[in-house]
Enzyme design. Structure first.
Site, PDB file in Angstrom:
ATOM      1  N   ARG A 224       0.847  -1.186   0.000  1.00  0.00           N
ATOM      2  CA  ARG A 224       0.000   0.000   0.000  1.00  0.00           C
ATOM      3  C   ARG A 224       0.885   1.238   0.000  1.00  0.00           C
ATOM      4  O   ARG A 224       1.908   1.269   0.683  1.00  0.00           O
ATOM      5  CB  ARG A 224      -0.899   0.017   1.245  1.00  0.00           C
ATOM      6  CG  ARG A 224      -2.058  -0.961   1.209  1.00  0.00           C
ATOM      7  CD  ARG A 224      -3.109  -0.561   0.174  1.00  0.00           C
ATOM      8  NE  ARG A 224      -4.260  -1.427   0.185  1.00  0.00           N
ATOM      9  CZ  ARG A 224      -4.436  -2.470  -0.630  1.00  0.00           C
ATOM     10  NH1 ARG A 224      -3.524  -2.782  -1.519  1.00  0.00           N
ATOM     11  NH2 ARG A 224      -5.533  -3.203  -0.556  1.00  0.00           N
ATOM     12  N   HIS A 272      -0.653  -0.243  -9.864  1.00  0.00           N
ATOM     13  CA  HIS A 272      -1.345  -1.130  -8.920  1.00  0.00           C
ATOM     14  C   HIS A 272      -1.888  -2.386  -9.628  1.00  0.00           C
ATOM     15  O   HIS A 272      -3.082  -2.669  -9.570  1.00  0.00           O
ATOM     16  CB  HIS A 272      -2.491  -0.376  -8.209  1.00  0.00           C
ATOM     17  CG  HIS A 272      -2.874  -1.003  -6.889  1.00  0.00           C
ATOM     18  ND1 HIS A 272      -3.260  -0.277  -5.794  1.00  0.00           N
ATOM     19  CD2 HIS A 272      -2.942  -2.288  -6.494  1.00  0.00           C
ATOM     20  CE1 HIS A 272      -3.552  -1.080  -4.794  1.00  0.00           C
ATOM     21  NE2 HIS A 272      -3.360  -2.317  -5.199  1.00  0.00           N
TER      22      HIS A 272
END
Ligand code: GLV
Length: 309
Positions: A224, A272
């Site tokens: 993250r 991502h």
């Protein structure tokens, strides 16, 4: 009784289709379209809009559509009594392991630099490093970290691992807790972060962490964005402490135009995609939990609110 898929991107139709294919009897609604809100008992969410959960008066559980659930636990509308579940999926783990292997090999053979050379018509052979000379340090040894260690080990890499609390059984050195962090970092030529984002791990990839790595180490963040202090990374790259970084996740996604990472020659960026939930593979486990919820049976892949994962 129904499920609602709540996400903010263009992937909802694919998820609805996978739910229909897996069980056409179960009503599954798209949050963005009109539907009977009072019928919904479970929400299946990915970065859901703020305020969306509070629109369901009979909601009883929230299921993440991916491995990480930080965005669910941060939601002030999340009621304490609602069970929260996450995805544990063999494809998710295998995809992550393959991404990490690909990026480590690209780094050792300096493939990104040759891309830059090619775009400039430059013929410039560079020295390279071998698998046998490199230790990969995995921060986080959950399903994803263990899968990465297996694949890296099979490819010939030495691995070491670090966990915040429990020490899983492993055939490579595992360090645990704050006292284990420095010795772990000292042996990691490539540091791969797979930690969940929690108040305890926020900003863990910082100046002190980088200082404890071997000179010229490489950083990979596939977990993250907020685990990384971005300015500290830029500083460590400028000072030569780190030789490069590969980032798949960012504090702000999409990474804003003009962000220094875009143009930084030593920073690899992917949007991502290291490991993306595949609806066909993931939907059966969500439906199993949904049926279990309705029957009052045991739920799987429950998130601990205390641990944050
Ligand atoms: C991806 O980031 C996930 O949490 O599954």
């Amino acid at each position: 009784m129904a499920l609602a898929v709540i996400r903010n991107d263009d992937k909802t139709p694919g998820w609805l289709e996978a739910f229909r294919e897996a069980d056409p009897q179960i009503a599954v609604y798209d949050y963005a379209r009109p539907h009977p809100k009072e019928a919904v008992t479970m929400a299946a969410v990915w970065k859901h809009p703020k305020g969306s959960l509070s629109q369901y008066p009979n909601l009883r559980a929230v299921h993440g559509l991916g491995a990480g659930v930080d965005f669910i636990l941060e939601d002030p509308d999340l009621r304490p009594e609602w069970p929260v579940m996450r995805v544990t999926d063999p494809y998710l783990a295998a995809d992550m392991a393959e991404y990490i292997l690909a990026q480590v090999l690209a780094y050792l053979r300096q493939l990104p630099d040759y891309q830059i050379d090619k775009s400039r018509t430059v013929w410039r052979p560079r020295p390279y490093r071998r698998i046998a000379d490199v230790t990969v340090g995995l921060m986080g040894l959950g399903t994803l970290g263990r899968a990465a260690a297996r694949l890296l080990g099979a490819a010939g890499f030495s691995c070491c691992g670090w966990t915040r609390s429990t020490t899983p059984k492993a055939d490579f050195p595992v360090f645990t807790g704050p006292q284990g962090l420095k010795p772990f970092l000292a042996s990691a030529d490539v540091l791969v972060c797979l930690l969940p984002l929690t108040p305890q791990t926020h900003g863990i990839l910082n100046r002190d962490t980088f200082q404890a790595l071997p000179q010229g180490a490489y950083l990979m963040n596939v977990a993250r964005g907020p685990l990384l202090v971005e300015e500290h990374l830029l500083e460590a790259l400028a000072g030569g402490k780190l030789s490069g970084a590969c980032l798949d996740v960012f504090a702000q996604e999409p990474l804003p135009a003009g962000h220094p990472f875009w143009d930084h020659p030593a920073v690899q960026i992917t949007p991502h995609i290291a490991s993306v939930s595949e609806p066909g593979s993931v939907v059966p486990q969500i439906l199993a939990n949904y049926r279990a919820l309705l029957k009052g049976e045991k739920l799987h892949n429950l998130v601990s609110r205390g641990l944050g994962y």
